[in-house]
Design an enzyme around this catalytic site. Sequence first.
Site, PDB file in Angstrom:
ATOM      1  N   THR A  69      14.560  -4.793  -9.019  1.00 33.66           N
ATOM      2  CA  THR A  69      14.916  -4.613  -7.610  1.00 33.66           C
ATOM      3  C   THR A  69      15.362  -5.929  -6.982  1.00 33.66           C
ATOM      4  O   THR A  69      14.787  -6.991  -7.247  1.00 33.66           O
ATOM      5  CB  THR A  69      13.713  -4.053  -6.837  1.00 33.66           C
ATOM      6  N   ARG A  75      -8.845  21.282   4.661  1.00 33.21           N
ATOM      7  CA  ARG A  75      -8.273  19.937   4.700  1.00 33.21           C
ATOM      8  C   ARG A  75      -8.354  19.253   3.334  1.00 33.21           C
ATOM      9  O   ARG A  75      -7.464  18.488   2.968  1.00 33.21           O
ATOM     10  CB  ARG A  75      -9.048  19.113   5.727  1.00 33.21           C
ATOM     11  N   GLU A  78      10.219   2.089  -7.806  1.00 33.53           N
ATOM     12  CA  GLU A  78      10.792   2.900  -8.890  1.00 33.53           C
ATOM     13  C   GLU A  78      11.730   3.988  -8.378  1.00 33.53           C
ATOM     14  O   GLU A  78      11.902   5.021  -9.008  1.00 33.53           O
ATOM     15  CB  GLU A  78       9.686   3.520  -9.759  1.00 33.53           C
TER      16      GLU A  78
END
Length: 662
Positions: A151, A342, A433
């Site tokens: 990157t 939840r 990624e």
Amino acid sequence: MHLNTSICEVDNPDLTEEREKGTFDTDKMAAVIYGSEKLARRRREISEAVSKIPELADTQPFPFMDRLEKITEGSRKLEVLNNNIRDIIDYDDNGERLHIYQEVTGMEGHPLALHEVMFIPALVSQASKEQQEKWLGRARRREIIGCYAQTEMGHGTNLRKLETTATYFPDTQEFVLNTPTTTALKWWPGALGKSSNYAVVVVDMIIKGKSYGPHPFMVQLRDEKTHIPLKGIVVGDIGPKMSFNGGDNGFLGFDKFRVPRTNLLMRHVRVEADGTYVKPPHAKVNHSAMVHVRSHMATGQGALLAQALIIAVRYSAVRRQGFLENKTQEVKVLDYQTQQHRLFPSLARAYAFIFTGFETIHLYSQLLKDVDMGNTSGMADLHALTSGLKSVVTHQTGEGIEQARMACGGHGYSMASYISEIYGIAIGGCTYEGENMVMLLQLARYLVKSVELIKSGEAKKLGPMVSYLAAKGGHPDLSSLNGYVTAFEHMARRQAWKATEKFLKLMESGESREIAWNKSTVELTRASRLHTRLFIIEAFMRRVSRIEDIPVKEVLTDLLHLHVNYELLDVATYALEFMSSTQLDYIRDQLYLYLEKIRPSAVSLVDSFQISDMQLRSVLGRRDGNVYENLFKWAKSSPLNKSDVLPSVDKYLMPMMEKAKL
């Protein structure tokens, strides 16, 4: 002998009560989670061995350390571990090696994290046999420390636009690496800033004026004796981040830095001395390091989600608040249906992601074997699948962890819960990624090509993962799990066709392919999500079908039913045109039924992940459930409590108050 092996006499009785409700052996469930009884047992043995080395314990709670202290603490532990590691684990076993690092250093990162997860796998998948003989052994022995630098500051997902160059000079048989602009700086790679002395660097390779696109090079960054950066190398730390602050993510620039021709990793490509380029057998074969990481991300993210749920479910079993029928004793928070709704669907997802990860890791291993035999037919399938999984799993993991934090009430906001740290680590996966939207669109391209094959009468060319796109739809029979798969196939198929038709019609109307694609991307990403969620459901089903232990299989079947009902309701808008409101009401009732079925097993299901307190680092999620006394102990260890009067109070606030009295 208790079925739940976490039970101890000194535990909070509320948590012991929950564990005694369990209907299955947690060690046997752990064997399913980690692949076999042997692997699960080895994890327990490694955790126990680590606990007996006092030097590997944290010197103070991590949240009270600054960055330099965290990095120093991580390095100190690694040095201690290095002296003991071969007595504890089989060092050639990747799983054991990864587990012991997680056990010792937790999840905030450490100087060897990317060395193990990216650098070594890149050498394994990209280096030739001769290159592996030169570097791989040294890397595994830790004679050198490496990272994976791809990157850049200005480009991440769009690899074709990487700016760092490697230009070949045949007369010296060298590549010259150069960083032409500020945006070309390598930016973000873990362990690059201060720890690594080598890196696999992905750059735009140029030969005789022609760009051949991104290729990986083995590059020495620092002197092996002094650790000083080599001439022509600019390298450093990028500063604090949302999480992973025990690691040194860095920047890297090159100023006409020369490396030998043989530093190009040549397992799949080759550059001859005269500059002749021998291309790989498949266009994306150089992406195998990324596919490797994405193949493991489902399991890794599932494990992070599991850790948040260990904390939230255990805490919900000891936290009492409000009343139901018994007005003399407050009720466990876990008894509220809203709390179950939840947490339990996310618990099902954690199991689903881990099981899905097993499949993708197996597919990746098979792909490597096939590529070595010259067969690259599975590359496109796996690249598309892992792109979709990477996006869906990281997004849903982030959602689930945040719900777990809020389910812990106010204490969940404290770093004593450690959930915020888990969240910060997990959501990093939404962008590293490959940015998630771009990942969905990579899968979408594969889906569009598949639909186009069907439209042209070439359905026989479809890969097995997309064969359902050519099937005829039918009304689902929700009395069986296969009926839910049929429903999901119908929704995924319909959305893939709808998005493709929109794209094609825009082109027919005169739009360029690029503009037509951009105007279709929202519908295309929806198709990718549905396709990916279908694969996860099928992977969950396949794993459960192979389980032999009856009690384990029964509770996981309940969890699977909870999962498919929740997932279908979550995307119910796609089902409105072929499912009735009566069917949707039935699914909703089934969801509530399976919340009740899972409730007695909830604590045992999270205990089965067998994450030690050392690794979990959570006061709220302690194995013994003794939360409140340890929360007070944790708070007292704050550095602010070393003195009764802070210097800032003495210097600024006291004079201010005295002045106000005049």
